[in-house]
Write an enzyme that holds these catalytic residues in place. Sequence first.
Site, PDB file in Angstrom:
ATOM      1  N   ASP A  93       0.815  -1.212   0.000  1.00  0.00           N
ATOM      2  CA  ASP A  93       0.000   0.000   0.000  1.00  0.00           C
ATOM      3  C   ASP A  93       0.852   1.266   0.000  1.00  0.00           C
ATOM      4  OD1 ASP A  93      -2.197  -1.623   0.152  1.00  0.00           O
ATOM      5  OD2 ASP A  93      -2.996  -0.738   1.991  1.00  0.00           O
ATOM      6  N   ASP A  94       0.193   2.364  -0.404  1.00  0.00           N
ATOM      7  CA  ASP A  94       0.696   3.734  -0.280  1.00  0.00           C
ATOM      8  C   ASP A  94       1.687   4.083  -1.390  1.00  0.00           C
ATOM      9  OD1 ASP A  94      -0.974   4.032   1.878  1.00  0.00           O
ATOM     10  OD2 ASP A  94       0.555   3.611   3.364  1.00  0.00           O
ATOM     11  N   HIS A 148       3.724  -2.460   3.130  1.00  0.00           N
ATOM     12  CA  HIS A 148       3.760  -1.068   2.677  1.00  0.00           C
ATOM     13  C   HIS A 148       5.040  -0.775   1.903  1.00  0.00           C
ATOM     14  CE1 HIS A 148       0.754  -1.014   5.900  1.00  0.00           C
ATOM     15  NE2 HIS A 148       0.246   0.048   5.296  1.00  0.00           N
TER      16      HIS A 148
END
Length: 483
Positions: free
Chosen positions: A293-294, A441
């Site tokens: 993610d991100d 992440h």
Amino acid sequence: MNATKLIPVLLAAALLSGCSLFGRGGGTAPAATKASGAPGVARYDGPESKTVSLVYTTKRELSLTFDGMADKDAMERLLNELDAYGIKATFFLPGMRVAEEPDIAKDILARGHEIENNTLSRLDAAKLTYAETYREIKLGGDVIARKTGAAPRYVRTMSGAITDDVRLAAAQSGLRAVVGSSLFLHNWKDETPLQKRNYIRKYINRGGVLELDTEENRTMEEDVKLIAEGAKRAGYGFVTLDRLVRDGGERKPLEQIPGWDAAKINSDYAEADYNVMSNKAGDAKKEVVLSFDDWGTDETVTPILDTLAKYGVKASFFLRADGVERNPNLARAIAEGGHDVGNHTYSHPVITSVTPEQLQEEIVKAHRIITEAIQAKPAMIFRPPTGEFDAETLKAVGATGYRDVAIFDVTPDDFVKTRTAAQIAQAVKAQTKSGSVVLLHMLDDIQTVHALPAIIGELRAEGFAFVRMSELMGAGAPKRTAS
């Protein structure tokens, strides 16, 4: 044209006609009157020159460029620093400075660098008429070609202005493009060494065009060192601007990409359908999804991609689109790696804290930015930031066209900066079961990239096969409702 602006034009015209700037070659040549443009220069009516600020490429290369021409000693130090790091750079030189000290320009060429046009005398292009702009560009290039034998192909104005007049005048002068930059590094203020390092890190991007001014910059050698070290950490190399442009490609406009409008604002969401999946319970195939993610810098994301490629793993990436907007080439590299590229909103709000209308705007904006970056329709899978959702938000999401919502059941808290690589890997191993979705992440300054080899190795040793979220959520995926 006023006298101040006319003087460089007359001097350049004298140079081009073979006369001396300092009186040894006789009077002003007749060519000066012609070059001064009386009665004027007609505005070019052909197509504008292209512009270049970031080159569309996934190759691991970028360009370091310099403006102006400092004094001989400063230029010698700069060239020696570039030699020390093996960097081939591009120098945008003012025609008048090349006329004054052609040996500096010739030394730049002799060391394997590229010379381009910084206009004749670096006047502010935003304050010039079209005729003056054309003369600045045309005569600047002509002087450089005459004095060095290298004809410029690109132009950059002193202020970096890329106006319609500049683009038309560049085209009229036969130049390939007007060049801006992805980073113009001015002088530092009170930054610490770590702050400087982290700032540079943000701009070490594939296809990046970094710009420094040799006459303005007070820490030129330090900055070259910071940039060189940043590129080395990311595993990227420097090439001249012309090489970077030739290696790059053309990005299709958004509206020409199939699927660009697959996500739309839809206020009629009360009965919208959605599918939430955090795992595939009872998966007989013993599959697992690694999801990221991100957003992060190239220094973080590229090693993640390299590790996945090394072990033959395809993963799922949920991209924060305000990062993609600044660095589209990295998103394209993720897609070229064969991974899912999913939607993680534009600015990463907790979706239960915004209105359904704001949420849909976030998703649709992100969809379009990601689509244009990767030049293809993304995987139509949405992951809510922080994993928070409720029934109303899921309906709002589903109504945009993102029916599939990817959650997770393995949470090693890798985003916590104090977590070690060993702790992250152990948490993944302990929590993973058949059909699991692992939440990781791609943020800077966390240990995920270092934990990844152990995660892959240990799960594979236990018989897990790695699949993408799009595969796990394929036909027949169970329909879930929010609890």
